[in-house]
Motif scaffolding. Structure first.
Motif, short mmCIF file in Angstrom:
data_model
loop_
_atom_site.label_atom_id
_atom_site.label_comp_id
_atom_site.label_asym_id
_atom_site.label_seq_id
_atom_site.Cartn_x
_atom_site.Cartn_y
_atom_site.Cartn_z
N PRO A 80 0.81 -1.22 0.00
CA PRO A 80 0.00 0.00 0.00
C PRO A 80 0.85 1.27 0.00
CG PRO A 80 -0.66 -1.50 1.77
CD PRO A 80 0.53 -2.10 1.13
N ILE A 81 2.04 1.21 0.61
CA ILE A 81 2.89 2.42 0.67
C ILE A 81 3.50 2.70 -0.71
CG2 ILE A 81 4.83 3.53 1.86
CD1 ILE A 81 4.33 1.56 4.18
N ASP A 98 2.22 1.86 -3.52
CA ASP A 98 1.07 2.33 -4.30
C ASP A 98 0.87 3.84 -4.10
OD1 ASP A 98 -1.31 2.50 -5.69
OD2 ASP A 98 -2.51 1.38 -4.24
N LYS A 99 0.94 4.26 -2.83
CA LYS A 99 0.72 5.67 -2.48
C LYS A 99 1.84 6.56 -3.02
CE LYS A 99 -0.23 7.67 1.91
NZ LYS A 99 -0.33 7.25 3.31
N LYS A 110 2.15 7.46 -6.79
CA LYS A 110 1.31 8.57 -7.30
C LYS A 110 2.05 9.90 -7.23
CE LYS A 110 -3.20 6.74 -6.18
NZ LYS A 110 -3.60 6.18 -4.90
N ASN A 124 10.16 7.94 -4.48
CA ASN A 124 8.87 8.04 -5.17
C ASN A 124 8.99 7.61 -6.63
OD1 ASN A 124 8.08 9.08 -2.78
ND2 ASN A 124 7.61 11.14 -3.53
N CYS A 181 9.20 3.90 -6.97
CA CYS A 181 7.86 3.30 -6.80
C CYS A 181 7.04 3.45 -8.09
CB CYS A 181 7.12 3.96 -5.63
SG CYS A 181 7.88 3.59 -4.04
N ASN A 186 -4.68 -2.43 -5.09
CA ASN A 186 -3.81 -1.45 -5.77
C ASN A 186 -4.61 -0.50 -6.67
OD1 ASN A 186 -1.93 -0.71 -8.26
ND2 ASN A 186 -0.68 -0.99 -6.43
N SER A 187 -4.43 0.79 -6.41
CA SER A 187 -5.26 1.79 -7.10
C SER A 187 -4.96 1.84 -8.60
CB SER A 187 -5.07 3.16 -6.48
OG SER A 187 -3.71 3.52 -6.54
#
Ligand code: KG4
Ligand code: ZN
Length: 337
Positions: A183-184, A186-187, A190, A235, A238, A274-275
């Motif tokens: 989840p991190i 994924d965040k 963005k 970032n 990711c 996952n978004s």
């Protein structure tokens, strides 16, 4: 037809979860005790700590569930339980509880494969429509599964090495991020830009997946940048990692839908949260007029509700275990024997 109430138990990893599900579709109540905060300080699930926590919590979860559902154990018709795959010590606690209840109440014991539960999480949102293809993306699995009817699972393709969730967690760890990493990543994805030249994970014409290459590429990248004293743009790592993985997952899934002439796609497993994966598949499915569904967040992470949904259809297929049922760390999704 008489309603069937299933008491479902899930304890394969770090959640002690129990649920009562009516007719495989309707959630009466669920109680879940998550151990995430306990394992956070170790940077991952510690199996011995997990099983101890299951032991401490399982009877509490059961009492809370009965209270919340306003039901008695005698109101239950079947008992569904995850018997594998998962952490053996954790599975054993849930299984022992299920066997005890089955013995005392003389109600059928239904063995459920954890991943089949993840697929049936979708049935709690909307009744599955067949034939369908399920893209299973979790901490232990990456599979494309064909289902021509309820509780029928045929392999289209799967991972040759690491599961997608495992790769997300490893990338998070090497980047110094918290657990669970998926989840991190994924965040943060963005917030970053796709600037790192990472390899596509097995971008071929097959339906197989492989995430060990991209995982190692991230490990080497971070290691080399550190050695050179360069700034690591977490970032951006990711974003680059997520883009490569999701692109291949989406491409192979859409190809399978076309080749198998299937109009229904369901997403399943922890990484179904996952978004970007949800967004990409939603867009592609709209274009191709495919009915696409994914579970709401509460049904993506491990929970007993999905086990109760799967157990109902397993029961209807005549899948019933006796008290010799044992927990299994590894179980083939297509051949459970
Ligand atoms: O389904 P699950 O509990 O694992 C198995 O049953 O094997 O899924 C857990 C996995 C972990 O690897 C976690 O990092 C990942 O799902 N995950 C995510 C997201 N939320 C959870 N991965 C990517 N993006 C997310 N939003
Ligand atoms: Zn799971």
């Amino acid at each position: 037809m008489k309603d069937i109430y299933c008491l479902a138990i899930e304890s394969s990893c770090d959640e002690t979860s129990m649920s009562i599900i009516k007719n495989g579709t309707e959630e009466i109540a669920t109680v879940t005790n998550t151990q995430i905060d306990i394992h956070k300080e170790f940077g991952g699930v510690v199996p011995e700590v997990a099983s101890r926590s299951h032991i401490e919590n399982i009877t509490i979860v059961l009492s809370e569930l009965l209270e919340k559902s306003h039901m008695k154990i005698d109101d239950i018709d079947i008992i569904g339980v995850t018997y594998g795959p998962g952490l053996i010590g954790s599975l054993l606690i849930g299984l022992q509880c299920a066997k005890t209840i089955s013995l005392v109440t003389n109600k059928p014991l239904i063995p459920v494969h954890h991943i089949k539960g993840h697929i049936y999480a979708n049935n709690l949102e909307k009744r599955l429509t067949f034939p369908l293809i399920a893209l299973v993306v979790s901490g232990g699995h990456t599979e494309l599964v064909y289902m021509k009817e309820d509780y029928s699972f045929e392999k289209i393709g799967g991972t040759l090495d690491d599961a997608i969730g495992e790769a997300y967690d490893k990338v998070a760890k090497i980047c110094g991020l918290d657990y669970p990493g998926g989840p991190i990543v994924d965040k943060l994805a963005k917030l970053g830009k796709d600037t790192y030249d990472l390899p596509y994970p097995l971008n071929d014409d097959s339906y197989n997946f492989s995430f060990s290459g991209i995982k190692s590429a991230v490990v080497n990248l971070v290691h080399n940048e550190k050695q050179r004293g360069n700034n690591i743009r977490i970032n951006d790592i990711c974003t680059s990692f997520q883009n490569r993985c999701i692109e291949v997952l989406t491409k192979k899934t859409m190809k399978a839908l076309k080749e198998y002439k299937v109009n229904n796609l369901v997403l399943a497993g922890g990484v179904a949260a996952n978004s970007y994966l949800r967004e990409k598949l939603t867009k592609e499915c709209q274009k191709e007029k495919i009915n696409f569904s994914y579970p709401s967040m509460k049904y993506c992470t491990d929970n007993a509700a999905m086990i109760g949904a799967a157990a109902y259809y397993a029961y209807k297929k005549g899948i019933v275990a006796n008290l010799e049922l044992n927990a299994k760390a590894v179980v083939d999704l297509y051949n459970e024997k």
